[in-house]
Design a protein around this motif. Structure first.
Motif, PDB file in Angstrom:
ATOM      1  N   ARG A  12       0.826  -1.204   0.000  1.00  0.00           N
ATOM      2  CA  ARG A  12       0.000   0.000   0.000  1.00  0.00           C
ATOM      3  C   ARG A  12       0.862   1.256   0.000  1.00  0.00           C
ATOM      4  O   ARG A  12       0.577   2.208  -0.738  1.00  0.00           O
ATOM      5  N   ARG A  13       1.940   1.242   0.809  1.00  0.00           N
ATOM      6  CA  ARG A  13       2.852   2.396   0.841  1.00  0.00           C
ATOM      7  C   ARG A  13       3.529   2.593  -0.508  1.00  0.00           C
ATOM      8  O   ARG A  13       3.695   3.720  -0.976  1.00  0.00           O
ATOM      9  N   GLN A  14       3.940   1.488  -1.127  1.00  0.00           N
ATOM     10  CA  GLN A  14       4.588   1.560  -2.433  1.00  0.00           C
ATOM     11  C   GLN A  14       3.636   2.140  -3.480  1.00  0.00           C
ATOM     12  O   GLN A  14       4.024   2.993  -4.289  1.00  0.00           O
ATOM     13  N   THR A  15       2.397   1.661  -3.464  1.00  0.00           N
ATOM     14  CA  THR A  15       1.387   2.177  -4.404  1.00  0.00           C
ATOM     15  C   THR A  15       1.178   3.673  -4.188  1.00  0.00           C
ATOM     16  O   THR A  15       1.140   4.455  -5.151  1.00  0.00           O
ATOM     17  N   ARG A  16       1.059   4.066  -2.940  1.00  0.00           N
ATOM     18  CA  ARG A  16       0.847   5.471  -2.613  1.00  0.00           C
ATOM     19  C   ARG A  16       2.018   6.326  -3.099  1.00  0.00           C
ATOM     20  O   ARG A  16       1.826   7.390  -3.682  1.00  0.00           O
ATOM     21  N   GLU A  17       3.241   5.858  -2.866  1.00  0.00           N
ATOM     22  CA  GLU A  17       4.422   6.607  -3.299  1.00  0.00           C
ATOM     23  C   GLU A  17       4.475   6.741  -4.821  1.00  0.00           C
ATOM     24  O   GLU A  17       4.817   7.804  -5.351  1.00  0.00           O
ATOM     25  N   ARG A  18       4.132   5.667  -5.517  1.00  0.00           N
ATOM     26  CA  ARG A  18       4.132   5.717  -6.988  1.00  0.00           C
ATOM     27  C   ARG A  18       3.059   6.671  -7.508  1.00  0.00           C
ATOM     28  O   ARG A  18       3.278   7.382  -8.494  1.00  0.00           O
ATOM     29  N   LEU A  19       1.917   6.662  -6.855  1.00  0.00           N
ATOM     30  CA  LEU A  19       0.848   7.579  -7.254  1.00  0.00           C
ATOM     31  C   LEU A  19       1.263   9.030  -7.021  1.00  0.00           C
ATOM     32  O   LEU A  19       0.991   9.896  -7.859  1.00  0.00           O
ATOM     33  N   LEU A  20       1.928   9.308  -5.897  1.00  0.00           N
ATOM     34  CA  LEU A  20       2.381  10.675  -5.608  1.00  0.00           C
ATOM     35  C   LEU A  20       3.437  11.123  -6.616  1.00  0.00           C
ATOM     36  O   LEU A  20       3.422  12.266  -7.076  1.00  0.00           O
ATOM     37  N   THR A  21       4.345  10.215  -6.956  1.00  0.00           N
ATOM     38  CA  THR A  21       5.381  10.545  -7.948  1.00  0.00           C
ATOM     39  C   THR A  21       4.747  10.850  -9.303  1.00  0.00           C
ATOM     40  O   THR A  21       5.095  11.835  -9.971  1.00  0.00           O
ATOM     41  N   ALA A  22       3.788  10.005  -9.697  1.00  0.00           N
ATOM     42  CA  ALA A  22       3.096  10.223 -10.973  1.00  0.00           C
ATOM     43  C   ALA A  22       2.275  11.500 -10.935  1.00  0.00           C
ATOM     44  O   ALA A  22       2.238  12.263 -11.914  1.00  0.00           O
ATOM     45  N   ALA A  23       1.622  11.750  -9.788  1.00  0.00           N
ATOM     46  CA  ALA A  23       0.809  12.958  -9.663  1.00  0.00           C
ATOM     47  C   ALA A  23       1.664  14.208  -9.805  1.00  0.00           C
ATOM     48  O   ALA A  23       1.269  15.167 -10.480  1.00  0.00           O
ATOM     49  N   ALA A  24       2.834  14.216  -9.184  1.00  0.00           N
ATOM     50  CA  ALA A  24       3.724  15.376  -9.292  1.00  0.00           C
ATOM     51  C   ALA A  24       4.087  15.639 -10.748  1.00  0.00           C
ATOM     52  O   ALA A  24       4.111  16.796 -11.201  1.00  0.00           O
ATOM     53  N   GLN A  25       4.333  14.572 -11.488  1.00  0.00           N
ATOM     54  CA  GLN A  25       4.695  14.707 -12.898  1.00  0.00           C
ATOM     55  C   GLN A  25       3.521  15.207 -13.733  1.00  0.00           C
ATOM     56  O   GLN A  25       3.660  16.139 -14.537  1.00  0.00           O
ATOM     57  N   SER A  36      -6.198  14.941 -14.710  1.00  0.00           N
ATOM     58  CA  SER A  36      -7.330  14.112 -14.290  1.00  0.00           C
ATOM     59  C   SER A  36      -6.817  12.940 -13.464  1.00  0.00           C
ATOM     60  O   SER A  36      -5.647  12.555 -13.565  1.00  0.00           O
ATOM     61  N   VAL A  37      -7.691  12.374 -12.664  1.00  0.00           N
ATOM     62  CA  VAL A  37      -7.339  11.188 -11.874  1.00  0.00           C
ATOM     63  C   VAL A  37      -6.928  10.050 -12.800  1.00  0.00           C
ATOM     64  O   VAL A  37      -5.981   9.303 -12.510  1.00  0.00           O
ATOM     65  N   GLU A  38      -7.600   9.919 -13.922  1.00  0.00           N
ATOM     66  CA  GLU A  38      -7.260   8.864 -14.884  1.00  0.00           C
ATOM     67  C   GLU A  38      -5.855   9.046 -15.430  1.00  0.00           C
ATOM     68  O   GLU A  38      -5.097   8.080 -15.573  1.00  0.00           O
ATOM     69  N   ASP A  39      -5.474  10.293 -15.749  1.00  0.00           N
ATOM     70  CA  ASP A  39      -4.119  10.570 -16.239  1.00  0.00           C
ATOM     71  C   ASP A  39      -3.078  10.156 -15.208  1.00  0.00           C
ATOM     72  O   ASP A  39      -2.035   9.576 -15.545  1.00  0.00           O
ATOM     73  N   ILE A  40      -3.348  10.488 -13.952  1.00  0.00           N
ATOM     74  CA  ILE A  40      -2.406  10.175 -12.875  1.00  0.00           C
ATOM     75  C   ILE A  40      -2.292   8.669 -12.681  1.00  0.00           C
ATOM     76  O   ILE A  40      -1.189   8.115 -12.542  1.00  0.00           O
ATOM     77  N   ALA A  41      -3.438   7.987 -12.691  1.00  0.00           N
ATOM     78  CA  ALA A  41      -3.432   6.531 -12.540  1.00  0.00           C
ATOM     79  C   ALA A  41      -2.650   5.870 -13.668  1.00  0.00           C
ATOM     80  O   ALA A  41      -1.832   4.966 -13.437  1.00  0.00           O
ATOM     81  N   THR A  42      -2.874   6.319 -14.902  1.00  0.00           N
ATOM     82  CA  THR A  42      -2.183   5.754 -16.059  1.00  0.00           C
ATOM     83  C   THR A  42      -0.685   5.974 -15.965  1.00  0.00           C
ATOM     84  O   THR A  42       0.111   5.062 -16.229  1.00  0.00           O
ATOM     85  N   ALA A  43      -0.273   7.183 -15.568  1.00  0.00           N
ATOM     86  CA  ALA A  43       1.152   7.489 -15.438  1.00  0.00           C
ATOM     87  C   ALA A  43       1.821   6.624 -14.380  1.00  0.00           C
ATOM     88  O   ALA A  43       3.001   6.288 -14.488  1.00  0.00           O
ATOM     89  N   ALA A  44       1.058   6.243 -13.339  1.00  0.00           N
ATOM     90  CA  ALA A  44       1.603   5.416 -12.260  1.00  0.00           C
ATOM     91  C   ALA A  44       1.515   3.926 -12.589  1.00  0.00           C
ATOM     92  O   ALA A  44       2.122   3.101 -11.895  1.00  0.00           O
ATOM     93  N   SER A  47      -4.973   1.523 -12.018  1.00  0.00           N
ATOM     94  CA  SER A  47      -6.329   1.917 -12.414  1.00  0.00           C
ATOM     95  C   SER A  47      -6.774   3.100 -11.555  1.00  0.00           C
ATOM     96  O   SER A  47      -6.154   3.406 -10.531  1.00  0.00           O
ATOM     97  N   LYS A  48      -7.860   3.740 -11.954  1.00  0.00           N
ATOM     98  CA  LYS A  48      -8.414   4.832 -11.136  1.00  0.00           C
ATOM     99  C   LYS A  48      -8.803   4.329  -9.754  1.00  0.00           C
ATOM    100  O   LYS A  48      -8.738   5.075  -8.775  1.00  0.00           O
ATOM    101  N   GLY A  49      -9.194   3.073  -9.674  1.00  0.00           N
ATOM    102  CA  GLY A  49      -9.560   2.497  -8.386  1.00  0.00           C
ATOM    103  C   GLY A  49      -8.420   2.540  -7.385  1.00  0.00           C
ATOM    104  O   GLY A  49      -8.651   2.732  -6.184  1.00  0.00           O
ATOM    105  N   ALA A  50      -7.192   2.372  -7.876  1.00  0.00           N
ATOM    106  CA  ALA A  50      -6.024   2.430  -6.985  1.00  0.00           C
ATOM    107  C   ALA A  50      -5.862   3.831  -6.412  1.00  0.00           C
ATOM    108  O   ALA A  50      -5.471   3.998  -5.252  1.00  0.00           O
ATOM    109  N   VAL A  51      -6.162   4.830  -7.228  1.00  0.00           N
ATOM    110  CA  VAL A  51      -6.082   6.212  -6.745  1.00  0.00           C
ATOM    111  C   VAL A  51      -7.103   6.429  -5.637  1.00  0.00           C
ATOM    112  O   VAL A  51      -6.778   6.910  -4.542  1.00  0.00           O
TER     113      VAL A  51
END
Length: 198
Positions: A12-25, A36-44, A47-51
């Motif tokens: 869960r921590r790893q997923t969260r960190e990857r999402l934050l890294t992708a979100a920053a980008q 969009s949430v979808e853009d962030i999920a795709t970059a990480a 799925s959007k569900g993980a976000v």
């Protein structure tokens, strides 16, 4: 050798960190409103569900990035009132941290129109101002210097000056006088006089 399987918390921590890294980008490329949430999920690579299993909304995802930034800044403040370091940090805000700071300004505007975001963002900065105020009060007491105003007012004045100067410098860097940040900071902190050491 088999790779050790991650625990649920580690995963869960790893997923969260990857999402934050992708979100920053993604935020850096598209801005807060454009991303969009979808853009962030795709970059990480999720799925959007993980976000949504880690963050309530795009707003909360961005606030988590601000939490990371403020945590680093507050940790640096623990080193004491070293004005030369503060000046170096301001220069980094204009270069390395420029995109994040511009995104934060964009989020400020968003928060002013959204009460929930406004309250969440304001609370985070209240904590930061309190930490800075305590550091300033301690500095004046240890240096046996008179405070030009209350430590709380100083914290607000310094932060507001830095934010305003950052925006003006981004807008018209050639017009800003050399070492304007340090000049204004010393004037706020010490009035017309200067301490024996920074």
């Amino acid at each position: 050798m088999a790779r050790q399987r991650l625990s649920r918390d580690q995963s869960r921590r790893q997923t969260r960190e990857r999402l934050l890294t992708a979100a920053a980008q993604v935020f850096a490329e598209q801005g807060f409103n454009g991303a969009s949430v979808e853009d962030i999920a795709t970059a990480a690579g999720y799925s959007k569900g993980a976000v949504y299993s880690n963050f309530d909304s795009k707003e909360d995802l961005f606030l988590a990035l601000i939490d990371q930034y403020l945590a680093v800044e507050l940790e640096k403040l623990g080193d004491g009132l070293d004005l030369s370091l503060w000046e170096a940090e301001f220069e980094r805000d204009l270069t390395e941290n420029r995109t994040l700071n511009l995104l934060t300004v964009e989020f400020f505007l968003y928060a002013m129109r959204n009460e929930s975001a406004r309250q969440k963002l304001a609370q985070r900065y209240r904590v930061a101002y309190e930490v800075l105020a305590k550091l300033l009060a301690q500095h004046y007491q240890q240096a046996h210097l008179p405070q030009p105003m209350s430590a709380q007012h100083l914290a607000w004045a310094i932060t507001s000056m830095g934010t305003g100067l950052f925006l003006q410098t981004c807008l018209d860097p050639e017009a800003v006088p050399e070492r304007m940040y340090m000049t204004a900071l010393k004037r706020i902190l010490y009035g017309n006089g200067e301490p024996n050491a920074t």
